[in-house]
Scaffold this motif. Structure first.
Motif, PDB file in Angstrom:
ATOM      1  N   CYS A  52      45.572  -3.208 -27.022  1.00  0.00           N
ATOM      2  CA  CYS A  52      45.037  -2.184 -27.296  1.00  0.00           C
ATOM      3  C   CYS A  52      43.683  -2.194 -27.708  1.00  0.00           C
ATOM      4  CB  CYS A  52      45.323  -1.836 -28.627  1.00  0.00           C
ATOM      5  SG  CYS A  52      46.828  -0.727 -28.339  1.00  0.00           S
ATOM      6  N   GLY A  53      43.019  -3.762 -28.000  1.00  0.00           N
ATOM      7  CA  GLY A  53      41.439  -4.466 -27.733  1.00  0.00           C
ATOM      8  C   GLY A  53      40.910  -4.858 -29.642  1.00  0.00           C
ATOM      9  N   TYR A  54      41.899  -5.333 -29.968  1.00  0.00           N
ATOM     10  CA  TYR A  54      42.114  -5.218 -30.924  1.00  0.00           C
ATOM     11  C   TYR A  54      41.643  -6.513 -31.537  1.00  0.00           C
ATOM     12  CZ  TYR A  54      44.403  -1.313 -32.533  1.00  0.00           C
ATOM     13  OH  TYR A  54      44.854   0.215 -32.178  1.00  0.00           O
ATOM     14  N   ARG A  55      41.967  -7.977 -30.692  1.00  0.00           N
ATOM     15  CA  ARG A  55      41.340  -9.447 -30.697  1.00  0.00           C
ATOM     16  C   ARG A  55      40.175  -8.924 -31.575  1.00  0.00           C
ATOM     17  NH1 ARG A  55      42.773 -14.794 -28.839  1.00  0.00           N
ATOM     18  NH2 ARG A  55      41.364 -15.623 -29.193  1.00  0.00           N
ATOM     19  N   GLY A  76      46.202 -16.077 -35.752  1.00  0.00           N
ATOM     20  CA  GLY A  76      46.410 -14.943 -34.965  1.00  0.00           C
ATOM     21  C   GLY A  76      47.414 -14.506 -34.222  1.00  0.00           C
ATOM     22  N   GLY A  77      47.785 -13.651 -33.048  1.00  0.00           N
ATOM     23  CA  GLY A  77      48.656 -13.336 -31.892  1.00  0.00           C
ATOM     24  C   GLY A  77      49.298 -12.278 -31.506  1.00  0.00           C
ATOM     25  N   ASN A  78      49.538 -12.034 -30.459  1.00  0.00           N
ATOM     26  CA  ASN A  78      49.717 -10.661 -29.468  1.00  0.00           C
ATOM     27  C   ASN A  78      50.976 -10.221 -30.893  1.00  0.00           C
ATOM     28  OD1 ASN A  78      49.134  -8.656 -28.635  1.00  0.00           O
ATOM     29  ND2 ASN A  78      51.325  -9.097 -27.127  1.00  0.00           N
ATOM     30  N   TYR A  79      50.891  -8.951 -30.797  1.00  0.00           N
ATOM     31  CA  TYR A  79      52.187  -8.305 -31.381  1.00  0.00           C
ATOM     32  C   TYR A  79      53.596  -7.576 -30.114  1.00  0.00           C
ATOM     33  CZ  TYR A  79      54.924  -4.944 -34.588  1.00  0.00           C
ATOM     34  OH  TYR A  79      56.094  -4.592 -35.370  1.00  0.00           O
TER      35      TYR A  79
END
Length: 198
Positions: A52-55, A76-79
């Protein structure tokens, strides 16, 4: 006999590619847990939807938290999306690789299944570059739709403190600071950075 050996090798390569795609993608990164009773610094974990581009939002929060609370360790990491979407996206990835390898190697999977080769497969064979690009982009589009969760989940010492899936929005920095202050009672445990401008 030589054609049969070549087909066996091609089938073996296809199976290995599919297995690699499914197995390697399931390797998970573990985030070390911090418990309340330990004397180590608090740990804040962000799990966000990478597709989704939330980085960028995660990096902004890391910078803000690093200024106000330098003692907090932020990870942080990918959900990963729940349910079958994750596994369906991995199956689509494997099929995409198998089809691309089949097109490039000029091996018809229909012959292995004992079926007549359809005419569209001949078109793919005649236009290999175009076919591979279309398969690649179509597969990526489907994978992206399946794994887009819209998640931006925040935990503090393994306790959930914010969920974009539940609230439908990102937390304002002031709201996040208030949650952190209330949750850990920062007045006693962690001192704010006195140079932080409110």
């Amino acid at each position: 006999m030589e054609a049969l050996n070549g087909r066996n090798i091609a089938l073996l390569v296809l199976c290995l590619c599919a297995t690699y795609a499914l197995v390697v993608a399931d390797v998970e990164k573990e985030i070390p847990a911090t418990k309340f009773g330990q004397s180590s610094a608090p740990t804040m974990t962000f799990l966000y939807c990478y597709s989704c581009g939330y980085r960028k939002a995660f990096e902004d929060y890391v910078n803000i938290l690093g200024e106000k609370y330098p003692q907090i360790q932020v990870h942080g990491g990918n959900y990963d999306p729940p349910g079958l979407n994750y596994y369906l996206s991995k199956i689509i990835f494997a099929l995409k690789i198998i089809i691309i390898v089949s097109v490039v190697s000029a091996v018809s999977p229909f012959n292995f299944l004992g079926l007549n080769t359809p005419s569209w497969w001949g078109h793919l064979q005649a236009n290999k570059i175009y076919a591979c690009m279309m398969i690649f982009f179509l597969g990526n589009m489907l994978e992206g739709q399946l794994i887009s969760s819209g998640a931006f989940e925040i935990t503090l010492n393994d306790v959930p403190v914010w969920s974009k899936l539940q609230t439908g929005r990102f937390p304002a920095p002031e709201v996040l600071f208030q949650i952190i202050d209330n949750h850990l009672q920062f007045n006693e445990k962690v001192q704010e950075n006195p140079d932080f401008v409110k």
